[in-house]
Design a protein around this motif. Sequence first.
Motif, short mmCIF file in Angstrom:
data_model
loop_
_atom_site.label_atom_id
_atom_site.label_comp_id
_atom_site.label_asym_id
_atom_site.label_seq_id
_atom_site.Cartn_x
_atom_site.Cartn_y
_atom_site.Cartn_z
N ASP A 81 -15.89 50.72 -71.13
CA ASP A 81 -15.67 49.30 -70.86
C ASP A 81 -17.01 48.64 -70.53
O ASP A 81 -17.78 49.15 -69.71
CB ASP A 81 -14.69 49.13 -69.70
CG ASP A 81 -13.38 49.84 -69.99
OD1 ASP A 81 -12.45 49.19 -70.47
OD2 ASP A 81 -13.31 51.06 -69.76
N ASP B 189 -7.27 42.46 -71.92
CA ASP B 189 -7.72 43.68 -71.26
C ASP B 189 -6.68 44.19 -70.27
O ASP B 189 -6.95 45.09 -69.49
CB ASP B 189 -9.05 43.43 -70.54
CG ASP B 189 -9.91 44.68 -70.42
OD1 ASP B 189 -9.59 45.69 -71.09
OD2 ASP B 189 -10.89 44.66 -69.66
N THR C 121 -8.32 50.64 -70.26
CA THR C 121 -9.60 51.33 -70.01
C THR C 121 -10.05 52.13 -71.22
O THR C 121 -9.23 52.60 -72.01
CB THR C 121 -9.44 52.24 -68.77
OG1 THR C 121 -9.11 51.42 -67.64
CG2 THR C 121 -10.72 53.01 -68.46
N ASN C 122 -11.34 52.25 -71.34
CA ASN C 122 -11.98 52.97 -72.45
C ASN C 122 -11.69 52.29 -73.78
O ASN C 122 -11.51 52.94 -74.81
CB ASN C 122 -11.53 54.43 -72.49
CG ASN C 122 -12.61 55.34 -73.05
OD1 ASN C 122 -13.79 55.13 -72.78
ND2 ASN C 122 -12.21 56.33 -73.81
N ASN C 123 -11.67 50.95 -73.76
CA ASN C 123 -11.42 50.17 -74.97
C ASN C 123 -12.65 49.35 -75.36
O ASN C 123 -12.53 48.36 -76.09
CB ASN C 123 -10.21 49.25 -74.77
CG ASN C 123 -10.41 48.25 -73.63
OD1 ASN C 123 -11.27 48.45 -72.78
ND2 ASN C 123 -9.61 47.20 -73.61
N LYS D 176 -14.37 47.30 -73.79
CA LYS D 176 -14.23 45.90 -73.44
C LYS D 176 -13.99 45.75 -71.94
O LYS D 176 -13.19 46.49 -71.35
CB LYS D 176 -13.06 45.29 -74.20
CG LYS D 176 -12.78 43.83 -73.86
CD LYS D 176 -11.61 43.32 -74.69
CE LYS D 176 -11.37 41.85 -74.39
NZ LYS D 176 -10.29 41.30 -75.23
N SER E 53 -12.28 48.42 -66.07
CA SER E 53 -11.39 49.58 -66.01
C SER E 53 -10.39 49.39 -64.87
O SER E 53 -10.62 48.63 -63.93
CB SER E 53 -12.19 50.86 -65.76
OG SER E 53 -13.16 51.04 -66.76
N TYR F 20 -5.27 53.59 -64.97
CA TYR F 20 -5.25 52.80 -66.20
C TYR F 20 -4.18 53.19 -67.21
O TYR F 20 -3.99 52.50 -68.21
CB TYR F 20 -6.62 52.80 -66.87
CG TYR F 20 -7.18 54.16 -67.21
CD1 TYR F 20 -6.77 54.84 -68.35
CD2 TYR F 20 -8.13 54.77 -66.40
CE1 TYR F 20 -7.29 56.08 -68.67
CE2 TYR F 20 -8.67 56.01 -66.71
CZ TYR F 20 -8.25 56.66 -67.84
OH TYR F 20 -8.77 57.88 -68.15
#
Length: 591
Positions: A140, A182, A245-247, A249, A252, A256
Amino acid sequence: MSDRSMRALRKHALAAATVTALSCVAVSAYAADRINLSALANASQQDEFIVKYRDGSAARSNEATLQSSLSAASTGFSGKGRALGLKHVRRTSIGADLVRAARKLDRAEAESLMRQIAADPNVEFVEPNARMTAFFTPDDTRFAEQWGYTASGINATQAWDVSTGTGVVVAVIDTGITSHSDLNANIIGGYDFISDATAARDGNGRDSNPADQGDWFVGSDCGVTYNSNSSWHGTHVAGTIAAVTNNAKGVSGTAYNAKVVPVRVLGRCGGTLADIADAITWASGGTVSGIPANPNPAEVINMSLGGSGLCGSTYQTAIDGAVSRGVTVVVAAGNNNGNASNARPANCTGVITVGAVDSNGARSVWSSTQKSNYGAVVDVAAPGSNILSTLNAGTTTPGAESYASYGGTSMATPHVAGVVALLQAKATTPKTPAEIETILKNTARAFPATPDQPIGVGIVNAKAALDSLSGTPNPGTQTYTNGTDYNIPDNNTTGVSSTITVSGRTGNAPSNASVSVNIIHPYKGDLKVDLIAPDGSVYNIHNRTGSSADNVTGTFTINLSSEALNGAWKLRAVDAAAVDVGRIDTWSITF
């Protein structure tokens, strides 16, 4: 005595004498520079080692000689306890050999054994077969700004290697929710409990739409001397709990992979006690007259809200009902630099009351009058200063999605609610609210310095809390080994079984149990190998495939989630064809 026996005896005596002589110089430079002792620093117990014999040495080219060398090292080993039973497991891709002891060795024993092995001049190096773990750092884009997840905060970055909150529902009783890319994927259901249509700003009072319409006001509306823009408070709190999370963007979330049920109770000028009490009941799976049942009852309720006064019967009865349904209620201590015993619901019984700290571990200060509340009713502390999360850019009504940093015990509370979600996702059976509170308190990190006012027993430590669930440094990952040789009868449909008995555990095995097998056999195509659970269920590992000079060796991941941990686990090997014979050399199961 036969000549063969005499030769074996002389060979054993020579090996023992050699080991004795070499043990006197075990710490000499030629041995010490080939031992990786630093790898033992963080390992409490060790039973596997990697040994590299020099090219051209007999141990490198002949398994019998290799085993003899290991036996010699075991004979000279100065450890304690039962027999060491050092055995060869397999040769690695780098030409080194993995060897395993029949029991766990503490650090001193492991070092002593490594020195004995390295005393052989044919050994190029020896080191523990150390266990590695993933160091998950989300991609992120603004994660680096979220100090609350680091070791200075709740230590979530290490906790995420153990749990991410999957399957847990957290209810956020707040201003409702705004659309945010998000966050949206982790939002489910929800309800608007604001009964006053004017305060709700949606024209119809209570309804199934928890969308935040904005809590802005002018001072004269609310009996104060100032005006305020919309806070989008519920969106900020929800992001701290479960932002996607972990996108690649934005930010977090603490848990998540959990889901958030937004429950709207705060609108223009705040919210009423009656509405909030109904929201607590509904969110926890209770019945509220005229309102459809909550299809997603929460295991955790986050209440980053409050007011002054005694708890009162309305609050307490609603909270007692939630707790009776197994729901953990996490509430903010308040921001007025006063004793939280005068703030509700912080002073209600059965809740976890959260104070706020800054990145230095000190009680949070936001202005000369705005500081974290304190006192005996505060249970734990969590990050509450400069907390970045999801938000909305609208000043009154919703606008574009955004991110912003807020401060307050309102921001500390969702960190703790998220940790509760991590715990419930990891626990074999759900923990009661009282058990959750005990875990959080017993595993909290000590304040770097004593706070100027009491704000709980310490700072919530997500990783330590998760570790406590199994009572071991690595929850759920204990290894059980049987290193006794079992000869596999040839052309026999019954085969042979090696047993490992597990006791003292609770609950079921995991879905990713690990079974390591080393079966020596000249033709594994003859073999069928099964893991047999304590209840008799059979899990096939190998079924008569492969060719000659190819042992059944490796580690297999098996879903054992339907099996109780305790009992007799068996590894069965059947050779139903004629000619070749072999043995179960060693095997282990990890869960």
